[in-house]
Design a protein around this motif. Structure first.
Motif, PDB file in Angstrom:
ATOM      1  N   ASP A  61     -13.188   0.673   7.703  1.00  0.00           N
ATOM      2  CA  ASP A  61     -12.344   1.856   7.555  1.00  0.00           C
ATOM      3  C   ASP A  61     -11.241   1.610   6.519  1.00  0.00           C
ATOM      4  O   ASP A  61     -10.968   2.469   5.687  1.00  0.00           O
ATOM      5  CB  ASP A  61     -11.687   2.218   8.891  1.00  0.00           C
ATOM      6  N   THR A  62     -10.603   0.441   6.630  1.00  0.00           N
ATOM      7  CA  THR A  62      -9.486   0.119   5.747  1.00  0.00           C
ATOM      8  C   THR A  62      -9.577  -1.329   5.299  1.00  0.00           C
ATOM      9  O   THR A  62      -9.777  -2.230   6.125  1.00  0.00           O
ATOM     10  CB  THR A  62      -8.132   0.351   6.451  1.00  0.00           C
ATOM     11  N   GLY A  90     -14.621   7.473   1.274  1.00  0.00           N
ATOM     12  CA  GLY A  90     -13.526   7.846   2.163  1.00  0.00           C
ATOM     13  C   GLY A  90     -12.794   6.685   2.788  1.00  0.00           C
ATOM     14  O   GLY A  90     -11.800   6.898   3.502  1.00  0.00           O
ATOM     15  N   ALA A  91     -13.253   5.459   2.553  1.00  0.00           N
ATOM     16  CA  ALA A  91     -12.517   4.291   3.048  1.00  0.00           C
ATOM     17  C   ALA A  91     -11.207   4.156   2.274  1.00  0.00           C
ATOM     18  O   ALA A  91     -11.013   4.769   1.215  1.00  0.00           O
ATOM     19  CB  ALA A  91     -13.364   3.035   2.894  1.00  0.00           C
ATOM     20  N   ILE A 116     -12.742   6.349  -3.090  1.00  0.00           N
ATOM     21  CA  ILE A 116     -11.975   5.460  -2.210  1.00  0.00           C
ATOM     22  C   ILE A 116     -10.490   5.767  -2.350  1.00  0.00           C
ATOM     23  O   ILE A 116      -9.981   5.941  -3.464  1.00  0.00           O
ATOM     24  CB  ILE A 116     -12.235   3.976  -2.568  1.00  0.00           C
ATOM     25  N   HIS A 117      -9.779   5.844  -1.243  1.00  0.00           N
ATOM     26  CA  HIS A 117      -8.341   6.094  -1.250  1.00  0.00           C
ATOM     27  C   HIS A 117      -7.596   4.775  -1.492  1.00  0.00           C
ATOM     28  O   HIS A 117      -7.992   3.728  -0.974  1.00  0.00           O
ATOM     29  CB  HIS A 117      -7.893   6.706   0.065  1.00  0.00           C
ATOM     30  N   TYR A 118      -6.513   4.837  -2.251  1.00  0.00           N
ATOM     31  CA  TYR A 118      -5.741   3.639  -2.601  1.00  0.00           C
ATOM     32  C   TYR A 118      -4.285   3.858  -2.237  1.00  0.00           C
ATOM     33  O   TYR A 118      -3.655   4.821  -2.706  1.00  0.00           O
ATOM     34  CB  TYR A 118      -5.864   3.364  -4.102  1.00  0.00           C
ATOM     35  N   LEU A 119      -3.751   2.992  -1.388  1.00  0.00           N
ATOM     36  CA  LEU A 119      -2.331   3.054  -1.046  1.00  0.00           C
ATOM     37  C   LEU A 119      -1.617   1.885  -1.712  1.00  0.00           C
ATOM     38  O   LEU A 119      -1.935   0.716  -1.470  1.00  0.00           O
ATOM     39  CB  LEU A 119      -2.132   2.995   0.468  1.00  0.00           C
ATOM     40  N   GLU A 144      -4.126  11.611   1.647  1.00  0.00           N
ATOM     41  CA  GLU A 144      -5.355  11.082   2.231  1.00  0.00           C
ATOM     42  C   GLU A 144      -5.299   9.564   2.364  1.00  0.00           C
ATOM     43  O   GLU A 144      -5.860   8.989   3.308  1.00  0.00           O
ATOM     44  CB  GLU A 144      -6.562  11.471   1.378  1.00  0.00           C
ATOM     45  N   ALA A 145      -4.621   8.906   1.419  1.00  0.00           N
ATOM     46  CA  ALA A 145      -4.472   7.451   1.493  1.00  0.00           C
ATOM     47  C   ALA A 145      -3.571   7.059   2.662  1.00  0.00           C
ATOM     48  O   ALA A 145      -3.863   6.119   3.399  1.00  0.00           O
ATOM     49  CB  ALA A 145      -3.919   6.912   0.177  1.00  0.00           C
ATOM     50  N   PHE A 146      -2.484   7.798   2.840  1.00  0.00           N
ATOM     51  CA  PHE A 146      -1.609   7.525   3.980  1.00  0.00           C
ATOM     52  C   PHE A 146      -2.344   7.767   5.295  1.00  0.00           C
ATOM     53  O   PHE A 146      -2.210   6.991   6.240  1.00  0.00           O
ATOM     54  CB  PHE A 146      -0.356   8.399   3.915  1.00  0.00           C
TER      55      PHE A 146
END
Length: 300
Positions: A61-62, A90-91, A116-119, A144-146
């Motif tokens: 997931d993350t 979506g990870a 892919i989301h990047y924080l 979405e990243a948060f």
């Protein structure tokens, strides 16, 4: 736990190991990866899960990346065995290294292109707070990243500062923090050794200044290492040429003069060049002591 996630932590050093342990303690399934196989085996013995990138990437997931610098971050994410192309759509990637804001923006764009989301999420608090799950996180990224990172952040952080909806702002704030932290450590070392030239014992300096206006968090945390003669690396000297170098690179791009940062950097460079790079960053005091002909306290 019904809200548990499947997470991977890349980098099981002093900070990454504490983060991985905190995430595990919070009830998540956690894979831990490091070039140091002993660290991986230790984590697995404490409940971490074993597996290879190809076996586990689609389950994640993350992905929490706790490596040294931008080069290692990019290798982990997009190198020959990079994680991002292997992750499911979506990870989320939580990137914790101290890097330039421009690098964070580049990584976010490359991740977004692959779904892919990047924080952008540099961390502060040291190994102790990492192990306790009480870090401060300076984070920026799309909503979405948060959202994707929330479960991991709940397990690793006490405070999460939401600094904007685009990568880069978190790294900019971390640069501000590192400027202050590096300058404060060098100033602490200078103050303690200066006091010694006037016959003031380091233990007495710590006792008095900790209750006076001249104190700082870094003074109170690092000066006791000098008093104890203990330079076990909780945060090493060699971190600071990297981090203060990043600060000065950013300052140069902004045409901003940062003379205090430059002076502190020179002291850490001198310490590293003297063979002290792997010691605790309080060992920068040894440069001052050597130059002044002082003898610092020995380990008890």
């Amino acid at each position: 736990m019904s809200n548990s996630q499947t997470l991977a932590v890349i980098g099981l050093g002093s900070m990454g190991y504490g983060i991985a342990a905190s995430l595990l303690r919070a009830g998540n399934t956690v894979y831990g990866f490091d070039v140091n196989e002993d660290a991986m085996r230790r984590f697995q013995a404490e409940g971490g899960v074993s597996g290879t990138l190809s076996e586990v990437a689609q389950k994640i997931d993350t992905l929490v990346v706790v490596v040294l610098n931008s080069a290692q971050t990019e290798t982990v994410l997009f190198g020959d065995a990079g994680w991002v192309p292997a992750l499911r759509q979506g990870a989320t990637v939580i990137a914790c290294a101290t890097v330039a804001p421009s690098f964070a923006r580049t990584m976010a764009a490359k991740c977004a292109a692959l779904g892919i989301h990047y924080l952008d999420a540099p961390i502060s608090g040291g190994a102790g707070k990492a192990a306790a799950g009480k870090l401060s996180v300076m984070a920026s990224g799309a909503p979405e990243a948060f959202s994707g990172a929330q479960g991991a952040l709940d397990g690793m952080a006490e405070t999460v500062f939401r600094l904007g909806d685009a990568a880069g702002a978190g790294s900019a704030m971390k640069a501000v923090n590192q400027l202050l932290a590096g300058v404060h450590i060098a100033a602490m070392a200078e103050a303690v050794t200066f006091g010694m030239t006037q016959g003031v014992d380091p233990a007495q300096t710590v006792e008095v200044i900790s209750k006076c206006a001249g104190t700082s968090w870094m003074f109170e945390n690092r000066a006791p290492h000098i008093v104890d003669g203990d330079y076990t690396p909780h945060s090493s000297v060699d971190i600071w040429p990297k981090d203060l170098g990043i600060v000065l690179d950013i300052a140069r791009e902004a045409r901003f003069s940062a003379p205090l940062t430059a002076a502190a950097l020179q002291q850490f460079m001198a310490a590293s060049g003297s063979g002290l790079g792997k010691e605790d960053d309080a060992a920068v005091a040894k440069v001052y002591a050597r130059n002044a002909g002082l003898t610092l306290p020995e380990a008890k």
